[in-house]
Structures are given as C-alpha cells and as structure tokens.
Design a protein around this motif. Sequence first.
Motif, PDB file in Angstrom:
ATOM      1  N   ILE A  25       0.834  -1.207   0.000  1.00 58.34           N
ATOM      2  CA  ILE A  25       0.000   0.000   0.000  1.00 58.34           C
ATOM      3  C   ILE A  25       0.871   1.261   0.000  1.00 58.34           C
ATOM      4  CG2 ILE A  25      -1.665   1.342   1.349  1.00 58.34           C
ATOM      5  CD1 ILE A  25      -3.004  -1.353   2.063  1.00 58.34           C
ATOM      6  N   LYS A  26       1.900   1.305   0.837  1.00 59.42           N
ATOM      7  CA  LYS A  26       2.764   2.487   0.844  1.00 59.42           C
ATOM      8  C   LYS A  26       3.539   2.593  -0.464  1.00 59.42           C
ATOM      9  CE  LYS A  26       5.977   5.163   3.653  1.00 59.42           C
ATOM     10  NZ  LYS A  26       6.618   5.269   4.972  1.00 59.42           N
ATOM     11  N   TYR A  27       4.025   1.476  -0.979  1.00 60.42           N
ATOM     12  CA  TYR A  27       4.735   1.480  -2.257  1.00 60.42           C
ATOM     13  C   TYR A  27       3.824   2.004  -3.369  1.00 60.42           C
ATOM     14  CZ  TYR A  27       7.639  -0.095  -6.123  1.00 60.42           C
ATOM     15  OH  TYR A  27       8.410  -0.130  -7.260  1.00 60.42           O
ATOM     16  N   HIS A  28       2.580   1.559  -3.364  1.00 62.20           N
ATOM     17  CA  HIS A  28       1.600   1.999  -4.363  1.00 62.20           C
ATOM     18  C   HIS A  28       1.386   3.514  -4.284  1.00 62.20           C
ATOM     19  CE1 HIS A  28      -1.819   1.838  -7.031  1.00 62.20           C
ATOM     20  NE2 HIS A  28      -2.579   2.405  -6.118  1.00 62.20           N
ATOM     21  N   GLU A  29       1.339   4.055  -3.064  1.00 59.34           N
ATOM     22  CA  GLU A  29       1.190   5.509  -2.900  1.00 59.34           C
ATOM     23  C   GLU A  29       2.388   6.251  -3.497  1.00 59.34           C
ATOM     24  OE1 GLU A  29      -1.464   7.351  -1.862  1.00 59.34           O
ATOM     25  OE2 GLU A  29      -2.432   5.384  -2.008  1.00 59.34           O
ATOM     26  N   TRP A  30       3.596   5.722  -3.260  1.00 57.69           N
ATOM     27  CA  TRP A  30       4.780   6.336  -3.854  1.00 57.69           C
ATOM     28  C   TRP A  30       4.650   6.403  -5.367  1.00 57.69           C
ATOM     29  CZ3 TRP A  30       8.969   2.851  -1.187  1.00 57.69           C
ATOM     30  CH2 TRP A  30       9.203   3.297   0.123  1.00 57.69           C
ATOM     31  N   MET A  31       4.218   5.294  -5.963  1.00 60.69           N
ATOM     32  CA  MET A  31       4.238   5.172  -7.411  1.00 60.69           C
ATOM     33  C   MET A  31       3.109   5.932  -8.100  1.00 60.69           C
ATOM     34  SD  MET A  31       7.060   3.830  -7.682  1.00 60.69           S
ATOM     35  CE  MET A  31       7.085   3.887  -9.473  1.00 60.69           C
ATOM     36  N   LYS A  32       2.308   6.667  -7.342  1.00 62.19           N
ATOM     37  CA  LYS A  32       1.346   7.595  -7.932  1.00 62.19           C
ATOM     38  C   LYS A  32       2.036   8.903  -8.334  1.00 62.19           C
ATOM     39  CE  LYS A  32      -2.734   5.970  -5.431  1.00 62.19           C
ATOM     40  NZ  LYS A  32      -3.733   6.331  -4.397  1.00 62.19           N
ATOM     41  N   ASN A  33       3.253   9.108  -7.835  1.00 59.72           N
ATOM     42  CA  ASN A  33       4.010  10.330  -8.087  1.00 59.72           C
ATOM     43  C   ASN A  33       4.550  10.312  -9.523  1.00 59.72           C
ATOM     44  OD1 ASN A  33       6.197  12.173  -8.329  1.00 59.72           O
ATOM     45  ND2 ASN A  33       6.505  12.151  -6.125  1.00 59.72           N
ATOM     46  N   PRO A  34       4.130  11.270 -10.372  1.00 60.95           N
ATOM     47  CA  PRO A  34       4.583  11.279 -11.776  1.00 60.95           C
ATOM     48  C   PRO A  34       6.099  11.377 -11.935  1.00 60.95           C
ATOM     49  CG  PRO A  34       2.840  12.906 -11.417  1.00 60.95           C
ATOM     50  CD  PRO A  34       3.200  12.347 -10.076  1.00 60.95           C
ATOM     51  N   ALA A  83       9.176   3.049   8.494  1.00 59.57           N
ATOM     52  CA  ALA A  83      10.601   3.197   8.194  1.00 59.57           C
ATOM     53  C   ALA A  83      10.921   3.118   6.699  1.00 59.57           C
ATOM     54  CB  ALA A  83      11.387   2.119   8.941  1.00 59.57           C
ATOM     55  N   MET A  84       9.947   2.807   5.852  1.00 57.32           N
ATOM     56  CA  MET A  84      10.190   2.655   4.409  1.00 57.32           C
ATOM     57  C   MET A  84      10.649   3.975   3.780  1.00 57.32           C
ATOM     58  SD  MET A  84       6.907   0.327   3.214  1.00 57.32           S
ATOM     59  CE  MET A  84       7.204   0.515   1.447  1.00 57.32           C
ATOM     60  N   VAL A  85      11.745   3.909   2.999  1.00 54.83           N
ATOM     61  CA  VAL A  85      12.215   5.098   2.281  1.00 54.83           C
ATOM     62  C   VAL A  85      12.378   4.858   0.781  1.00 54.83           C
ATOM     63  CG1 VAL A  85      13.336   6.095   4.304  1.00 54.83           C
ATOM     64  CG2 VAL A  85      14.671   4.674   2.735  1.00 54.83           C
ATOM     65  N   GLY A  86      12.383   3.597   0.339  1.00 57.78           N
ATOM     66  CA  GLY A  86      12.558   3.309  -1.081  1.00 57.78           C
ATOM     67  C   GLY A  86      12.695   1.824  -1.332  1.00 57.78           C
ATOM     68  N   ASP A  87      13.210   1.492  -2.518  1.00 56.57           N
ATOM     69  CA  ASP A  87      13.442   0.092  -2.849  1.00 56.57           C
ATOM     70  C   ASP A  87      14.638  -0.034  -3.778  1.00 56.57           C
ATOM     71  OD1 ASP A  87      12.265   0.979  -5.290  1.00 56.57           O
ATOM     72  OD2 ASP A  87      11.474  -1.018  -5.688  1.00 56.57           O
TER      73      ASP A  87
END
Length: 195
Positions: A25-34, A83-87
């Motif tokens: 869910i958090k990753y999905h929110e990040w990937m909404k960013n153009p 704590a997630m900041v990226g992948d």
Amino acid sequence: MRKNMNTRISGTNIILVPYQEKHVIKYHEWMKNPILQYLTSSEPLTLEEEFKMQKRWLEDEDKCTFIILDKHVYLTTKNEIDAMVGDTNLFLHDSQGLCVAEIEIMIAEEVNRSKRRGWESIILMLLYGAETLNVNKFCAKIKLDNAVSIRMFEKLGFREEERSEVFREVTLEKKTSSNWTSWLHSELQSVIISN
C-alpha cells in the motif's frame, strides 16, 4: 525471488528487507508520483495490480527486490511501514554464460534524499548480488537528466556503454572483481546478512 524472501541486510543507516504484501500500500502511494514514474520508467498500476506484481516478484527467480528501511526509524518504532524510504532491485539474466543483473534504486521519500541512504543501499545490493547471487556484471539504465544517479554509479566504477536518445536514458555497466567488492566493503562501516 524466493532466495531472498527471508533475508535482511543491515547496514549502518539502512536495512534491506524483502518486498512483502504489507509494504504494497505504501509502495503503491509512492508510485502515484509522476516524477517517480518518470525516473523509474514505470506505468501507474492499480492497487490490485501492485499486489499481483509483489507476488510475482516474490516467485520469479530472476527478480530480487528489497524495500529500503531507515534503520534509526525502524529501531525506534519497530514498524517497517513507517521506516520505508525506497526500494532496490536486481533483474537477472544469463548472457553468454555470465550472470548479468540490471540494478535499480529508488529513494521515494524526499526527506531521505541527499543523506547517503541511496549510496549505502546500492552498495549493499551490489555486494549481495556479487557475493550471494554470483552476478558477474551489473548494468544500470538511468534517465539522461538524472545527473545525481549517473554520478553515483560512476563513482561506483560503472562506465557508460550505451546511450538512447529515443528512451532518453544511458546504460552504465560494471564487471565484478574481488578488488571491486573489497572496495565496496571498505565504503561501509558494517554489513550483517541474516536469513
């Protein structure tokens, strides 16, 4: 990749953990960013598609994905999502008998950029690829206007192999060697891999 499904790689300031359903869910929110879509050459997915992607990445033997955690936030909260900041990812394939991996990194949380989180994460991933997955050569495809990432990979010893004006990206490559992995280790204060 099932090989890393229980692996945690702990450095000084970050921890790499396998991409699990709880992170989607958090990753999905990040990937909404153009901007992130552009920099990662990604198409927007629905949440359902993102859950399917996470499952596929877990099961495919040619994909290795870790979520990057801020170690200090995690040790304080004990909450991976906070704590997630990226992948960071490896896409493995065989090329003339050599194991080649395309490597990617994304620091999605803007507040964590320019703090060497990406530097530490990418070194940990390169070492995991070279020493655990027996990668012989790494390549990175980076947008031509992403000067920060290009400089980081060049500092890591990668050299330009190809430039595509059509896709607006450059491909950088680096063959592994014992001298290079020793240098990578010297750039870190600590590395702990646990399964």
